[in-house]
Design a protein around this motif. Structure first.
Motif, PDB file in Angstrom:
ATOM      1  N   THR A  22       0.835  -1.207   0.000  1.00  0.00           N
ATOM      2  CA  THR A  22       0.000   0.000   0.000  1.00  0.00           C
ATOM      3  C   THR A  22       0.864   1.250   0.000  1.00  0.00           C
ATOM      4  OG1 THR A  22      -1.662  -1.219   1.273  1.00  0.00           O
ATOM      5  CG2 THR A  22      -1.902   1.158   1.159  1.00  0.00           C
ATOM      6  N   VAL A  23       1.911   1.231   0.816  1.00  0.00           N
ATOM      7  CA  VAL A  23       2.835   2.365   0.839  1.00  0.00           C
ATOM      8  C   VAL A  23       3.468   2.563  -0.532  1.00  0.00           C
ATOM      9  CG1 VAL A  23       5.072   3.121   1.744  1.00  0.00           C
ATOM     10  CG2 VAL A  23       3.310   2.271   3.298  1.00  0.00           C
ATOM     11  N   ARG A  24       3.824   1.472  -1.175  1.00  0.00           N
ATOM     12  CA  ARG A  24       4.501   1.544  -2.471  1.00  0.00           C
ATOM     13  C   ARG A  24       3.641   2.238  -3.517  1.00  0.00           C
ATOM     14  NH1 ARG A  24       7.027   2.688  -5.890  1.00  0.00           N
ATOM     15  NH2 ARG A  24       8.552   1.601  -7.177  1.00  0.00           N
ATOM     16  N   THR A  25       2.304   2.094  -3.428  1.00  0.00           N
ATOM     17  CA  THR A  25       1.427   2.723  -4.424  1.00  0.00           C
ATOM     18  C   THR A  25       1.449   4.246  -4.339  1.00  0.00           C
ATOM     19  OG1 THR A  25      -0.520   2.629  -2.977  1.00  0.00           O
ATOM     20  CG2 THR A  25      -0.099   0.713  -4.391  1.00  0.00           C
ATOM     21  N   LEU A  26       1.888   4.799  -3.219  1.00  0.00           N
ATOM     22  CA  LEU A  26       1.929   6.252  -3.060  1.00  0.00           C
ATOM     23  C   LEU A  26       3.150   6.884  -3.715  1.00  0.00           C
ATOM     24  CD1 LEU A  26       1.013   6.576   0.727  1.00  0.00           C
ATOM     25  CD2 LEU A  26      -0.519   6.948  -1.213  1.00  0.00           C
ATOM     26  N   LEU A  27       4.169   6.061  -4.018  1.00  0.00           N
ATOM     27  CA  LEU A  27       5.469   6.602  -4.407  1.00  0.00           C
ATOM     28  C   LEU A  27       5.748   6.346  -5.877  1.00  0.00           C
ATOM     29  CD1 LEU A  27       7.395   5.246  -1.297  1.00  0.00           C
ATOM     30  CD2 LEU A  27       6.259   7.457  -1.542  1.00  0.00           C
ATOM     31  N   PRO A  28       6.155   7.363  -6.639  1.00  0.00           N
ATOM     32  CA  PRO A  28       6.415   7.174  -8.066  1.00  0.00           C
ATOM     33  C   PRO A  28       7.630   6.296  -8.343  1.00  0.00           C
ATOM     34  CG  PRO A  28       7.053   9.386  -7.367  1.00  0.00           C
ATOM     35  CD  PRO A  28       6.320   8.766  -6.216  1.00  0.00           C
ATOM     36  N   VAL A  29       8.600   6.312  -7.434  1.00  0.00           N
ATOM     37  CA  VAL A  29       9.798   5.472  -7.557  1.00  0.00           C
ATOM     38  C   VAL A  29      10.103   4.903  -6.182  1.00  0.00           C
ATOM     39  CG1 VAL A  29      10.741   6.832  -9.476  1.00  0.00           C
ATOM     40  CG2 VAL A  29      11.400   7.385  -7.112  1.00  0.00           C
ATOM     41  N   THR A  30      10.940   3.876  -6.136  1.00  0.00           N
ATOM     42  CA  THR A  30      11.390   3.353  -4.855  1.00  0.00           C
ATOM     43  C   THR A  30      12.472   4.288  -4.313  1.00  0.00           C
ATOM     44  OG1 THR A  30      10.930   1.084  -5.521  1.00  0.00           O
ATOM     45  CG2 THR A  30      12.430   1.402  -3.661  1.00  0.00           C
ATOM     46  N   PRO A  31      12.227   4.967  -3.204  1.00  0.00           N
ATOM     47  CA  PRO A  31      13.191   5.958  -2.714  1.00  0.00           C
ATOM     48  C   PRO A  31      14.418   5.318  -2.077  1.00  0.00           C
ATOM     49  CG  PRO A  31      11.367   5.775  -1.195  1.00  0.00           C
ATOM     50  CD  PRO A  31      11.024   4.904  -2.373  1.00  0.00           C
ATOM     51  N   ARG A  32      15.517   6.014  -2.164  1.00  0.00           N
ATOM     52  CA  ARG A  32      16.742   5.560  -1.505  1.00  0.00           C
ATOM     53  C   ARG A  32      16.598   5.650   0.002  1.00  0.00           C
ATOM     54  NH1 ARG A  32      20.887   2.579  -3.772  1.00  0.00           N
ATOM     55  NH2 ARG A  32      22.937   3.200  -2.983  1.00  0.00           N
ATOM     56  N   LEU A  33      15.948   6.725   0.470  1.00  0.00           N
ATOM     57  CA  LEU A  33      15.634   6.907   1.880  1.00  0.00           C
ATOM     58  C   LEU A  33      14.121   6.961   2.025  1.00  0.00           C
ATOM     59  CD1 LEU A  33      18.076   9.687   3.197  1.00  0.00           C
ATOM     60  CD2 LEU A  33      18.179   7.252   3.700  1.00  0.00           C
ATOM     61  N   LEU A  34      13.561   6.037   2.777  1.00  0.00           N
ATOM     62  CA  LEU A  34      12.127   6.029   3.049  1.00  0.00           C
ATOM     63  C   LEU A  34      11.956   6.275   4.543  1.00  0.00           C
ATOM     64  CD1 LEU A  34       9.182   5.680   2.369  1.00  0.00           C
ATOM     65  CD2 LEU A  34       9.503   3.192   2.425  1.00  0.00           C
ATOM     66  N   ALA A  35      11.393   7.429   4.886  1.00  0.00           N
ATOM     67  CA  ALA A  35      11.322   7.869   6.275  1.00  0.00           C
ATOM     68  C   ALA A  35       9.898   7.740   6.804  1.00  0.00           C
ATOM     69  CB  ALA A  35      11.794   9.318   6.386  1.00  0.00           C
ATOM     70  N   LEU A  36       9.775   7.162   7.984  1.00  0.00           N
ATOM     71  CA  LEU A  36       8.505   7.050   8.681  1.00  0.00           C
ATOM     72  C   LEU A  36       8.594   7.866   9.959  1.00  0.00           C
ATOM     73  CD1 LEU A  36       5.678   5.704   9.019  1.00  0.00           C
ATOM     74  CD2 LEU A  36       6.840   3.867  10.264  1.00  0.00           C
ATOM     75  N   GLY A  37       7.796   8.911  10.024  1.00  0.00           N
ATOM     76  CA  GLY A  37       7.809   9.773  11.193  1.00  0.00           C
ATOM     77  C   GLY A  37       6.821   9.326  12.246  1.00  0.00           C
TER      78      GLY A  37
END
Length: 400
Positions: A16-31
């Motif tokens: 589900t998180v992946r559907t929000l992002l246009p590319v796979t980020p190098r840094l994926l931050a969860l606040g």
């Protein structure tokens, strides 16, 4: 159908998180909006496990002392020490006492057991050796960097012997005096010795850079990475102590900025090493300019997330966590016209929310700002929705 309904998906998982992002980020931050809540740490752990296993992330970075974090990294990668020792010696800010962090470290060690180094998941702290009440002495970082170089380069290239560093540093208690946090006259950050140490730290980092081909050939990649960490930390700590001694009204803003700059430098180094998951307060990870009041003084600075985002572009993604209630902390049912209130009205307990769809659905009627009843909790700022890639919403954060 409400804007919140169309923007929210009641499944919090990697896909589900992946559907929000246009590319796979190098840094994926969860606040997170506050520290230490068991539900939020459990959610983080579940999501990070999936992202490691399904998306190939290979480092988990926590808002904790970057040098202390080396103890945890050694434990999860090689089994050095015990879990109890890793939790006691490997975290700052008291984070080692949180059961969620203990479970994360336990899982990382179990995941790595028997795997080759190239497939292991690494641990990193990315905060400076700083606390609200004090900053560490630069001794550990400076002497470690000097020792690394002394073992690998011509001694004539070193700017000073180790004994000079020891003499200039003096007693560590001079650096860690808690009174210096609020009284600049108690800080040693602008003494002649500190000024000399700043120059020497700069010379040591410059020497490490100038000798890169040689020291890389004479080291493991891990040893070289750690030497660079020692250099960043030594320079950053000396800069932080310099601003602790500043008597001007800009002092606290300079200190908050210096801390986030240290965080950003560490995150960029981790991104250089490989795909990294990041866990910290929302305020350190947001793209917007940070603001707060401290001692009645309004402060503004750029967060680590804002700095990293400017460097990496789509290589950085930020998921903010929001909560409806934390009743044991006095955070009760949110007003219905706030972001948290709109999401709280949905029937499920947890959601992944597309903030841009949420903002677009609200049109000219943006949500109100939620007022925090407690200093340690920061609600989402509705004006910052455009700088967030996703919202992870937990309706009710409960005690364990």
């Amino acid at each position: 159908m409400t804007a919140a309904t169309t923007a929210a998906v009641p499944v919090v998982d990697a896909s589900t998180v992946r559907t929000l992002l246009p590319v796979t980020p190098r840094l994926l931050a969860l606040g997170e909006p506050t520290h230490g809540e068991a539900d939020l740490l459990d959610l983080r752990n579940d999501l990070f496990r999936q992202l490691v296993e399904q998306e190939g992330y290979r480092t988990i970075a926590i808002e904790s002392d970057c040098l202390m974090g080396l103890v945890v990294d050694d434990h999860v990668t090689s089994g050095a020490g015990t879990l109890d020792e890793a939790m006691e010696r490997g975290f700052s800010h008291g984070w080692g006492a949180f059961p969620g962090n203990r479970e994360l470290v336990r899982w990382m060690r179990a995941y790595n057991d028997g795997r080759p180094a190239s497939e292991q998941v690494r641990f990193a702290g990315f905060d400076g050796p700083l606390e609200i009440t004090a900053a560490a002495s630069p001794r550990a970082a400076l002497t470690a960097l000097h020792g690394y170089l002394a073992a690998r380069v011509d001694p004539d290239l070193l700017p000073c012997p180790a004994e000079t560093l020891d003499r200039l540093l003096g007693a560590d208690a001079r650096w860690t005096d808690p009174a210096a946090m609020m009284d600049p006259s108690r800080s040693v950050g602008r003494t002649p010795e500190a000024d000399r140490l700043r120059l020497l730290a700069d010379d040591l980092v410059a020497l490490l850079d100038a000798q890169t081909p040689h020291v890389v050939a004479a080291s493991t990649r891990e040893e070289w990475d750690r030497a660079r960490l020692y250099g960043r930390t030594a320079v950053g700590l000396l800069r932080y102590h310099y601003w602790m001694a500043d008597p001007s009204p800009r002092r606290l803003a300079r200190l908050t900025s210096a801390r986030d700059s240290m965080m950003a430098a560490n995150l960029l180094a981790l991104a250089e090493r490989g795909p990294t998951l990041v866990s910290a307060h929302n305020g350190h990870l947001q793209r917007n300019r940070s603001t707060m009041r401290m001692g009645g003084t309004p402060l503004e600075w750029w967060s680590a997330g804002a700095i990293v985002s400017a460097h990496l572009g789509q290589g950085y993604a930020f998921l903010a966590t929001a909560v409806g209630t934390i009743r044991h902390q006095g955070v009760d049912t949110p007003p219905p016209d706030t972001v948290e209130g709109l999401l709280y009205a949905l029937p499920g307990d947890r959601y992944v929310v597309d903030p841009r769809r949420l903002a677009a659905g609200l049109g000219d009627a943006p949500p109100a700002a939620r007022v925090s009843p407690w200093y340690g909790y920061s609600p989402l700022d509705p004006e910052h929705l455009g700088g967030i890639d996703g919202i992870v919403f937990v309706k009710d954060a409960r005690r364990e």
